[in-house]
Scaffold this motif. Sequence first.
Motif, PDB file in Angstrom:
ATOM      1  N   UNK A   1       0.961   8.942   3.591  1.00  0.00           N
ATOM      2  CA  UNK A   1       2.185   8.145   3.504  1.00  0.00           C
ATOM      3  C   UNK A   1       2.909   8.124   4.844  1.00  0.00           C
ATOM      4  N   UNK A   2       2.964   9.297   5.508  1.00  0.00           N
ATOM      5  CA  UNK A   2       3.633   9.347   6.814  1.00  0.00           C
ATOM      6  C   UNK A   2       2.896   8.500   7.856  1.00  0.00           C
TER       7      UNK A   2
ATOM      8  N   UNK B   1       0.837  -1.211   0.000  1.00  0.00           N
ATOM      9  CA  UNK B   1       0.000   0.000   0.000  1.00  0.00           C
ATOM     10  C   UNK B   1       0.866   1.252   0.000  1.00  0.00           C
ATOM     11  N   UNK B   2       1.933   1.260   0.803  1.00  0.00           N
ATOM     12  CA  UNK B   2       2.808   2.422   0.826  1.00  0.00           C
ATOM     13  C   UNK B   2       3.448   2.639  -0.542  1.00  0.00           C
ATOM     14  N   UNK B   3       3.823   1.537  -1.196  1.00  0.00           N
ATOM     15  CA  UNK B   3       4.379   1.676  -2.540  1.00  0.00           C
ATOM     16  C   UNK B   3       3.377   2.256  -3.517  1.00  0.00           C
ATOM     17  N   UNK B   4       2.115   1.825  -3.370  1.00  0.00           N
ATOM     18  CA  UNK B   4       1.074   2.357  -4.258  1.00  0.00           C
ATOM     19  C   UNK B   4       0.815   3.825  -3.970  1.00  0.00           C
ATOM     20  N   UNK B   5       0.847   4.228  -2.694  1.00  0.00           N
ATOM     21  CA  UNK B   5       0.612   5.627  -2.353  1.00  0.00           C
ATOM     22  C   UNK B   5       1.754   6.507  -2.835  1.00  0.00           C
ATOM     23  N   UNK B   6       2.988   6.040  -2.701  1.00  0.00           N
ATOM     24  CA  UNK B   6       4.125   6.846  -3.150  1.00  0.00           C
ATOM     25  C   UNK B   6       4.123   7.067  -4.661  1.00  0.00           C
TER      26      UNK B   6
END
Length: 493
Positions: free
Chosen positions: A419-420, A374-379
């Motif tokens: 993201x944070x 998910x973090x990769x998708x958000x970035x």
Amino acid sequence: MSRLIPPVEHKQNTRVGAPEWREAAQAKMRKARRLTNRCGQEAVTMWQPKDSVWDPHVARHLRRAAYIQPWRFQVEMIKGGSTLEKPPPGEGVTLWRSKMKPPAWHARLPLPLERDARAQQTAELVHAHARGARLTAARLDHAQQQINGQVRLLLRQREATDHRLSEVRKGLLINQQSVKLRGYRPKSEKVPDKADSMLTWEKEELKNMKRKMEKDMEKSEAMLKTLASCRNTLAFCGKERLQAVDLMNKPLDKVLKLAGRHSWVNLSRAQTPSTLGQKTPPPDPLGTYPPECATALYEAKRLLMESKDTLQEMAKNEEDIREQQQQIRDHVCASLAQKMRETTELKEKMNMTLGLMRGTIHRCTKFNQEMYITRGLIKGPLSKNHLETREKLDRPLVRVYQRHVGTQLSEAARLAQGTDKLQRHISHVEKNLEELLATQEKLNCSLHCKKTGHDVDYNVVRLRLRQQHPHVYYQQAQALVNDWDPPTPPPRK
């Protein structure tokens, strides 16, 4: 019919002889008459017993009747009015026809058969001395036999006590083995518990038993030495007594049977209310029962009674110690078995906890991986070539909207905040995973320690049951303690 002529009375003046001459003749006649009566009486008296002399205070014509009166039968009245005649008591021949019993005749002069009579009396005295010596020797021999029997019983009881003492010593070695083996448990399992207290209690109790049985062994050893000394004294006294009866062929036990007694120390048979046998004679230094024999028999009687009490005490102590040792063994094994059951219960609960923790770790790991995705998708993409039109902030609609005042869009800020926040959540999940993994490692280590403790306790119980077998001797257990040194398990990181 003839008539007596009275003697002629001579007048004093018609006597021719002088009066002195006549008195001297009459004195001589009186003296001769007294001498004749005395010698005749003494001649008859010497052949009569002392009690047969007639009483001088009784009239002469009544002396014979008074002398014979005690010889006649005595008449006694019986219930019912009838009478019964009985001879007078004492020695003598009873004459039933004349109903008299004269006393035994004892002459005061040596008879013609005096030499044979004295020889017969001497032979009877020698035979009586030999019989008395043989009876004393029989008493000493029987007392020696009873002492030997008591020595055999004491030796047999000493063997049983020594065997029990070796079992107690072997129990101390088993206790030492158990403590040594339990010392190889992991550090977390070495927390003092009731099993350790039971082992310490067993050690103290076994030490007390050992001291008690060692005292019994010392007491029995002293008693054996005393009995052996008494037996030697009885054998020596009996050998001395038997020197007078070498020519009399008769078994000593038959002598005791004829005497009416089977034991002269009154221990091998129950006491009877009335003793029918011969009584023990008083000690006589010159007789057949000297003081040393009396002292030896009294010492034998005392030692037999004392050794009997010692035997009873030793047998009772041996039986009590056997039961007490068995109870202590059962208590220790029961406490170890209880500790094994508690360890097994804790192992099962740890296994369940580990299973639940393993599932949680799997879920958290999977969720963490999804958070990374998910973090990769958000970035967003790593290259501009992969950017889509809707991801650019300079598209026409956004540019038109940003011309107005106060119309700043929150897309970039929200994306940065999300993201944070996602990163902080991932960090928190990773921290939780680390704690879970550390706790899992600790639980695994504790479970391994529990398994090791259970195995050690099981080996202790198995070792105790194997070493307590009667076929395992003290030397084998001692060699096992001296040679057995299990390897210490390596410390776990």
